[in-house]
Design an enzyme around this catalytic site. Structure first.
Site, PDB file in Angstrom:
ATOM      1  N   SER A 144       0.826  -1.205   0.000  1.00 35.77           N
ATOM      2  CA  SER A 144       0.000   0.000   0.000  1.00 35.77           C
ATOM      3  C   SER A 144       0.854   1.246   0.000  1.00 35.77           C
ATOM      4  O   SER A 144       1.850   1.335   0.740  1.00 35.77           O
ATOM      5  CB  SER A 144      -0.920   0.011   1.222  1.00 35.77           C
ATOM      6  OG  SER A 144      -1.536   1.274   1.390  1.00 35.77           O
ATOM      7  N   LYS A 145       0.465   2.242  -0.781  1.00 31.14           N
ATOM      8  CA  LYS A 145       1.216   3.494  -0.814  1.00 31.14           C
ATOM      9  C   LYS A 145       1.088   4.249   0.500  1.00 31.14           C
ATOM     10  O   LYS A 145       1.914   5.114   0.794  1.00 31.14           O
ATOM     11  CB  LYS A 145       0.732   4.376  -1.962  1.00 31.14           C
ATOM     12  CG  LYS A 145      -0.567   5.116  -1.718  1.00 31.14           C
ATOM     13  CD  LYS A 145      -0.956   5.967  -2.897  1.00 31.14           C
ATOM     14  CE  LYS A 145      -2.174   6.822  -2.590  1.00 31.14           C
ATOM     15  NZ  LYS A 145      -1.900   7.896  -1.633  1.00 31.14           N
ATOM     16  N   ARG A 146       0.092   3.937   1.282  1.00 32.39           N
ATOM     17  CA  ARG A 146      -0.158   4.674   2.523  1.00 32.39           C
ATOM     18  C   ARG A 146       0.671   4.179   3.703  1.00 32.39           C
ATOM     19  O   ARG A 146       0.604   4.735   4.784  1.00 32.39           O
ATOM     20  CB  ARG A 146      -1.644   4.607   2.878  1.00 32.39           C
ATOM     21  CG  ARG A 146      -2.534   5.278   1.835  1.00 32.39           C
ATOM     22  CD  ARG A 146      -4.010   5.139   2.183  1.00 32.39           C
ATOM     23  NE  ARG A 146      -4.840   5.807   1.192  1.00 32.39           N
ATOM     24  CZ  ARG A 146      -5.241   5.255   0.055  1.00 32.39           C
ATOM     25  NH1 ARG A 146      -4.868   4.013  -0.226  1.00 32.39           N
ATOM     26  NH2 ARG A 146      -5.994   5.916  -0.787  1.00 32.39           N
TER      27      ARG A 146
END
Length: 519
Positions: free
Chosen positions: A253-255
């Site tokens: 996930s980019k988060r």
């Protein structure tokens, strides 16, 4: 069967590594079978600045060499290729599902649905909507509407039996209908939801194979029900393994960058990229300058084929030992049968190794064309680049050898050749120049530089060794000090190559400038 695959990203302004892997597999499958690869944009009417969000996606795919046969800026016979421009198609499908009895108008309020959900939870049973406020005829619909209620359109899902599909990656998959909710396909304002839209689009664009990430597997029953209820032929489904976090089975996930940076390999890649970004004046934003996003690798100077090659290996393999492929070799050998269903862990260290492999295959001339733009962005050389400067940079590339792992590394290994007075790293000065006894060694070496004939790497190496031998010192006592004085850094190409490229006059000037800092 004519093979037609698609990649349908939302216009978020970035390309996630996992999304690229999906696009790549669709592209390879279409190219392998002489079919078409379609790019479709799953946007909504609420997107205000589509171009700003779309440009990075199109630019990223183009950079990676993933070209599309139909879609934005290409056109095609099955457009439009934006969901926001196809609302009438979805409304017509919703009306057809209502007319055939496969969907119904539901007038329940959110509060009433929540009450049913809590009642099921208290009873310890799965929630399944009672259809208490369903309107299966106009009279009931008028009654509910007269009470001030507004209706959404829900699928009337089967409550018995199961859906059985042959997934091209996972084999036989079965879904019990009793576990499926009556999913909403059209809001009260008339706008339709993704699950209806994607089924209609896939049918109308004649998509033969829906190749997508595992996370969409749970969406398949409702989408298959919609397709069958509309009389559509089902596409072949192929659900790819997740691109997982390092050492995990959880989706990348980019988060979660802060969490990933606790992984040493991830941290090294990110810090390396940040140094390059700062040198070329980028102001990295958390959403884009992130090793989970494709833009990061382009901005740092990775080779697009290195990214493609590595991502192909996340879930697919030809055999148990082949790692490097040409583009044509991948096209010729790619098949869904060789796609693994287990999560594929993203390994920044492995990607780094693949990148290094391909970088070292390039000629000096090829590296030069990749690296000059970084020097221009950093303001170290003019644009257009004068021929003498090109020659200097080419020489730096040659002497740097395999130290140049990505194109942006040229900033570290060439910047001090291209400025009048390079800044001296304070930590390096304290460690290498301020050490007691350094000044007389440096002064003696300067005298040898002035007299060296011919002025080349071999002569300079001999001179330095003779200086330390006469002084009764070690080579390390002088060589590190000379490097810092001449380049401002503790790393770079071979020292004697550096001094040769700088030339006698500039080398002596830089060493003399450093004398007051010496111990």
């Amino acid at each position: 069967m004519t093979i037609r695959t698609r990649f349908a990203p939302s216009p978020t302004g970035y390309l996630h590594i996992g999304g690229v892997r999906t696009a790549l597999f669709n592209w390879l499958f279409a190219r392998r079978h002489g079919g078409q690869f379609i790019l479709r944009i799953d946007d909504t009417d609420e997107v205000r600045n589509l171009d700003a969000a779309l440009d990075p996606i199109l630019a990223g795919l183009t950079w990676l060499g993933i070209d599309w046969d139909e879609g934005p800026r290409v056109g095609g016979d099955f457009g439009p290729y934006f969901q926001s421009q196809r609302a009438d198609h979805y409304a017509a499908a919703a009306a057809q599902l209502l007319a055939s009895g496969h969907a119904y108008r539901d007038f329940a309020t959110p509060e009433e649905l929540d009450a049913e959900r809590k009642e099921a939870q208290a009873a310890g049973r799965p929630f399944l909507y009672s259809r208490r406020f369903a309107a299966f005829d106009e009279a009931t619909a008028e009654q509910f509407a007269g009470e001030g209620r507004r209706a959404v359109v829900r699928l009337k899902m089967p409550r018995e039996g199961s859906l059985v599909l042959d997934d091209a990656v996972r084999g036989r998959v079965e879904f019990a209908w009793e576990r499926e909710q009556d999913h909403v396909i059209q809001r009260a304002d008339g706008s339709c939801l993704y699950h209806l839209a994607t089924v209609v689009d896939d049918h109308e664009m004649q998509i033969s194979h829906v190749i997508r990430a595992e996370e969409h597997l749970s969406n398949t029953p409702r989408q298959a029900f919609i397709a069958q209820s509309l009389g559509y032929r089902l596409p072949v489904y192929a659900h790819l393994p997740l691109v997982a976090e390092p050492g995990s089975r959880t989706k990348l996930s980019k988060r979660k960058l802060a969490q990933y940076l606790k992984n040493r390999d991830f941290a090294q890649v990110a810090e390396h990229g940040m140094r390059i970004a700062q040198q070329i004046g980028l102001q990295p934003e958390a959403d884009t300058f992130n090793p989970v996003i494709v833009d990061f690798y382009r901005d740092v100077g990775y080779l697009p084929w290195a990214i493609d090659n590595y991502l192909t290996l996340l879930g697919w393999s030809l055999d148990d030992h082949t790692e490097f492929f040409s583009r044509q070799q991948l096209i010729d050998n790619f098949s869904l049968e060789r796609v693994n269903s287990s999560p594929a862990g993203f390994d920044p260290k492995k990607l780094w190794a693949v990148q290094d492999h391909y970088m070292q295959q390039l000629s000096t001339a090829e590296k030069l064309e990749l690296m000059l733009p970084f020097l221009i962005k950093a303001g170290l050389i003019p644009d257009p680049v004068p021929e003498p400067v090109r020659q200097t940079v080419a020489t730096v590339i040659e002497v740097s050898g395999d130290r140049l792992k990505v194109a942006g590394d040229i900033l570290t290994y060439a910047d001090f050749f291209l400025v009048e007075e390079p800044a001296l790293d304070p930590a390096a000065v304290a460690k290498r120049l301020a050490k007691a006894g350094t000044r007389p060694l440096l002064e003696a070496f300067i005298e040898r530089l002035l007299a060296a004939e011919p002025y080349n790497a071999e002569t300079l190496e001999t001179a330095l060794k003779e200086v330390v031998e006469v002084a009764g010192k070690k080579v390390g006592d002088l060589i590190h000090a000379v490097r810092v004085a001449a380049t401002g850094k503790t790393v770079g190409p071979g020292l004697y190559d550096c001094l040769t490229i700088l030339g006698r006059e500039q080398s002596v000037t830089r060493l003399r400038r450093a004398l007051p800092l010496c111990g």
